[in-house]
Design a protein around this motif. Structure first.
Motif, mmCIF file in Angstrom:
data_model
loop_
_atom_site.group_PDB
_atom_site.id
_atom_site.type_symbol
_atom_site.label_atom_id
_atom_site.label_comp_id
_atom_site.label_asym_id
_atom_site.label_seq_id
_atom_site.Cartn_x
_atom_site.Cartn_y
_atom_site.Cartn_z
ATOM 1 N N LEU A 49 0.818 -1.202 0.000
ATOM 2 C CA LEU A 49 0.000 0.000 0.000
ATOM 3 C C LEU A 49 0.855 1.256 0.000
ATOM 4 N N GLU A 81 -12.674 3.817 3.440
ATOM 5 C CA GLU A 81 -12.409 2.751 2.455
ATOM 6 C C GLU A 81 -10.909 2.544 2.287
ATOM 7 N N PRO A 82 -10.498 1.301 1.993
ATOM 8 C CA PRO A 82 -9.061 1.040 1.877
ATOM 9 C C PRO A 82 -8.440 1.769 0.683
ATOM 10 N N THR A 95 -6.165 2.671 -2.525
ATOM 11 C CA THR A 95 -5.650 1.920 -3.671
ATOM 12 C C THR A 95 -4.129 1.787 -3.508
ATOM 13 N N GLU A 106 -8.502 -3.377 -6.466
ATOM 14 C CA GLU A 106 -9.313 -4.010 -5.435
ATOM 15 C C GLU A 106 -10.316 -4.976 -6.043
#
Lengths: 199, 278
Positions: free
Chosen positions: B3, B25-26, B28, B245
């Protein structure tokens, strides 16, 4: 020019295997996780491009045969044409599956609403009867009508280029579609010249 | 995929406070955020910017602020870095092409800069100009767009707390391919609305003629708010693919009105026909 012999025995299987390389590459890249940040886009574009390449190769057989006098080349044409249909089918499958998740209504709406999709879909649809009548039995059964039917390929080529052209229109980036357009125009023009010479 | 930036990264680090405006939210992966870009000044392929933007010289760098303002002036990049406290804002980014990312930007609200120059009553819109230097930007030789790249916002949009003047991402200064050293981020609009490598900001009375509007007015309107109900002439905008994702064999996710920022920004467009003002 002196007529040459038939095809060397290895040529057709070799071209068959070569024609599978683009698909093998996609599988290898996929398993290696190397399809890039947007794998679906990558596969869509790759299969579309290879369908067009195979279509160009198919259309190149007749001019090549006339230029070289090597009539046996015609025995490669059906296989190349079927590979064009094969990659076009993969291209369409990715569209139907990964873009629309098999929602036929949504897919058809997409086809109707967007000219670039319309022409691509039309090109694919027109390939279906050609693939279906590609067997020796169908050639025999249809006789002279077979030739008339298979002239559809003169329409499919330009439609495929138009599909590509409109797809690239957003970026004003016409290099690739212009290249394929020129190749197809040249291959079709070669036929007109050939015909005028009475061949 | 990792990441964070690679350990080998030598880019200057930026410290920034977490913002309540960030999404949970995770993010990108860094590799995709910095390797899959639209920045036509360096070429139209997605990997062109990462490949060719190394030639961009981001220091010294100045941003001219002019037009309908009481105090026109020029900002050096170091001044801009210190103009307001840096915040980390993790935003969704929806590209008009149908894909999206989640990016941890670093910057501060554009309003901090606007307040410094005091816009006059005639300032109805704000225009952003990207650098256009053929010596540093090989993509300028193509005629895809009219250069320099021009984008714009209505004044109330520009003053909105979500409109970010970004100077970094993932804890570092902006990588060149992401619009170094300073760019806009307007998270409720399609990505192309956020000009990169900004050299000029103009305050104007008339609605700016933006680059994409000039190239294809029926495809790219001035507002270009993310809107799942208004299709692009060549594709639907109802769904999107989240880069890095969403797996290969995964259904596309639905696109949210104003890219999920409707609660904050819908009031800016009250009473407007968003189909007409697309």
């Amino acid at each position: 020019m002196a007529p040459r012999a038939g095809l060397p025995r290895w040529l057709k299987p070799a071209i068959f295997l070569l024609s599978l390389l683009p698909l093998a590459r996609l599988f290898l890249l996929g398993f290696a996780g190397e399809l890039g940040a947007n794998p679906v886009e990558f596969v869509t574009r790759s299969t579309g491009t290879w369908a067009l390449v195979m279509l160009c190769l198919t259309l190149a057989i007749t001019p090549l045969r006339r230029l070289s006098g090597w009539n046996a080349l015609v025995r490669l044409r059906r296989m190349l044409g079927l590979f064009a249909f094969f990659y076009a089918s993969l291209h369409f499958t990715v569209f139907l599956w990964l873009e629309h998740w098999f929602d036929l209504a949504a897919m058809l709406l997409d086809v109707l609403e967007r000219p670039f999709v319309t022409v691509g879909f039309l090109a694919f649809l027109l390939m279906v009867p050609l693939a279906a009548t590609s067997t020796q039995a169908m050639v025999r059964r249809l006789g002279s009508r077979w030739l008339t039917l298979h002239r559809l390929v003169y329409l499919i080529g330009p439609l495929a280029v138009l599909h590509f052209w409109w797809h690239k229109a957003g970026k004003n980036d016409f290099g690739e579609p212009a290249f394929y357009g020129a190749v197809i125009a040249l291959l079709l023009a070669a036929r007109l010249v050939g015909r005028r010479r009475g061949r | 995929a990792p990441l964070a930036p690679p350990a080998s990264s030598t880019a200057p680090r930026l410290s920034a406070a977490a913002s309540p405006l960030s999404t949970a939210e995770p993010p990108t992966p860094y590799k995709d955020v910095t390797g899959y870009n639209n920045f036509y000044e360096f070429g139209t392929d997605k990997d062109d910017p990462a490949r060719y933007a190394k030639s961009l010289k981001t220091r010294p760098w100045t941003v001219v602020v002019e037009g309908e303002v009481a105090k026109p002036r020029m900002f050096g990049i170091d001044e801009l870095m210190k103009l307001a406290p840096l915040e980390e804002r993790i935003y969704r980014m929806r590209c008009v092409e149908g894909w999206s990312m989640v990016i941890p930007w670093i910057g501060y609200p554009l309003s901090a800069l606007i307040n410094q120059v005091q816009p006059t009553g005639n300032a109805k819109y704000i225009e952003f100009h990207t650098l256009a230097d053929p010596k540093q930007m090989p993509g300028l030789s193509s005629s895809v767009l009219a250069w320099p790249y021009v984008e714009g916002l209505r004044m109330d949009e520009a003053m909105h707390p979500l409109a970010l003047l970004a100077l970094g991402l993932y804890g570092e200064v902006l990588p060149n391919q992401n619009g170094a050293p300073v760019r806009m981020v307007v998270p409720w609009k399609y990505g192309f609305k956020s000009g990169k490598s900004i050299v000029k900001i103009r305050f104007v009375e008339k609605q700016p003629v933006t680059s994409w509007y000039r190239a294809a007015p029926h495809e790219y309107g001035f507002y270009s708010n993310v809107n799942p109900e208004v299709a692009h002439p060549r594709w639907s905008q109802a769904s999107e693919r989240r880069i890095g994702e969403d797996g290969f064999l995964q259904r596309k996710r639905p696109t949210l009105m104003f890219n999920g920022y409707a609660d904050q920004v819908a009031s800016l467009y009250a009473g407007m026909d968003l189909r007409k003002n697309f």
